[in-house]
Design a protein around this motif. Structure first.
Motif, PDB file in Angstrom:
ATOM      1  N   SER A  30      30.689  34.155  49.635  1.00  0.00           N
ATOM      2  CA  SER A  30      29.584  34.914  49.042  1.00  0.00           C
ATOM      3  C   SER A  30      28.498  34.012  48.477  1.00  0.00           C
ATOM      4  CB  SER A  30      30.109  35.841  47.953  1.00  0.00           C
ATOM      5  OG  SER A  30      30.738  35.092  46.930  1.00  0.00           O
ATOM      6  N   SER A  31      28.751  32.721  48.278  1.00  0.00           N
ATOM      7  CA  SER A  31      27.733  31.825  47.740  1.00  0.00           C
ATOM      8  C   SER A  31      27.081  30.974  48.822  1.00  0.00           C
ATOM      9  CB  SER A  31      28.337  30.913  46.676  1.00  0.00           C
ATOM     10  OG  SER A  31      29.330  30.092  47.249  1.00  0.00           O
ATOM     11  N   SER A  32      27.437  31.205  50.082  1.00  0.00           N
ATOM     12  CA  SER A  32      26.957  30.381  51.186  1.00  0.00           C
ATOM     13  C   SER A  32      25.856  31.069  51.977  1.00  0.00           C
ATOM     14  CB  SER A  32      28.111  30.076  52.146  1.00  0.00           C
ATOM     15  OG  SER A  32      29.130  29.348  51.511  1.00  0.00           O
ATOM     16  N   ASP A  52      20.410  34.533  53.243  1.00  0.00           N
ATOM     17  CA  ASP A  52      20.855  33.858  52.023  1.00  0.00           C
ATOM     18  C   ASP A  52      22.131  34.510  51.495  1.00  0.00           C
ATOM     19  OD1 ASP A  52      18.821  35.196  49.276  1.00  0.00           O
ATOM     20  OD2 ASP A  52      20.011  36.202  50.798  1.00  0.00           O
ATOM     21  N   TRP A  53      22.628  33.990  50.377  1.00  0.00           N
ATOM     22  CA  TRP A  53      23.919  34.422  49.881  1.00  0.00           C
ATOM     23  C   TRP A  53      23.957  35.911  49.539  1.00  0.00           C
ATOM     24  CZ3 TRP A  53      24.768  36.596  45.072  1.00  0.00           C
ATOM     25  CH2 TRP A  53      23.670  36.594  44.215  1.00  0.00           C
ATOM     26  N   ASN A  74      29.729  40.640  52.029  1.00  0.00           N
ATOM     27  CA  ASN A  74      30.484  39.632  51.274  1.00  0.00           C
ATOM     28  C   ASN A  74      31.890  40.111  50.900  1.00  0.00           C
ATOM     29  OD1 ASN A  74      28.405  37.782  51.445  1.00  0.00           O
ATOM     30  ND2 ASN A  74      27.566  38.267  49.418  1.00  0.00           N
ATOM     31  N   SER A 102      23.492  27.994  48.736  1.00  0.00           N
ATOM     32  CA  SER A 102      23.106  29.400  48.873  1.00  0.00           C
ATOM     33  C   SER A 102      21.750  29.582  49.540  1.00  0.00           C
ATOM     34  CB  SER A 102      23.101  30.071  47.498  1.00  0.00           C
ATOM     35  OG  SER A 102      22.208  29.389  46.630  1.00  0.00           O
TER      36      SER A 102
END
Length: 124
Positions: A30-32, A52-53, A74, A102
């Motif tokens: 979820s942060s990538s 984006d994230w 996500n 992110s």
């Protein structure tokens, strides 16, 4: 470490649609930032789309704008590429790639992880 597995490729007639999926496991998905790239025989890897994230920012290559849509879930650790109005020139191996940050990028070299690819063939 991140593992990415693409699916959904295949053979389709021009004008048709496909949806590619990329299932991620390993680090915090979820942060990538995620991206889709493609490579046809004898050609360099080409930027297709990035997200984006959060899913709030998306960017597309000029050749696919208005036809392809990138999205992510996500909760399922999955990113998608919906491809509409496919053309023979869209034929390539499609790769899902993940960044360790992110923020997005249109350069494949800025992504640290990628999958094995899935073949998309569009017949005329």
């Amino acid at each position: 470490q991140v593992q990415l597995v693409e699916s959904g490729g295949g053979l389709v007639q021009a004008g048709g649609s496909l949806r590619l999926s990329c299932a991620a496991s390993g680090r915090t998905f979820s942060s990538s930032a995620m991206g889709w790239f493609r490579q046809a025989p004898g050609k360099e890897r080409e930027f297709v789309a990035t997200i984006d994230w959060s899913g709030a920012y998306r960017n597309y290559g000029d050749s696919v704008k208005g036809r392809f849509t990138i999205s992510r879930d996500n909760a399922k650790n999955t990113v998608y590429l919906r491809m509409n109005r496919l053309k023979p020139e869209d034929t390539a191996v499609y790769y899902c790639e993940a960044r360790s940050t992110s923020s997005t990028s249109t350069q494949s070299g800025n992504y640290e992880y990628w999958g094995q690819g899935t073949q998309v063939t569009v017949s005329s």
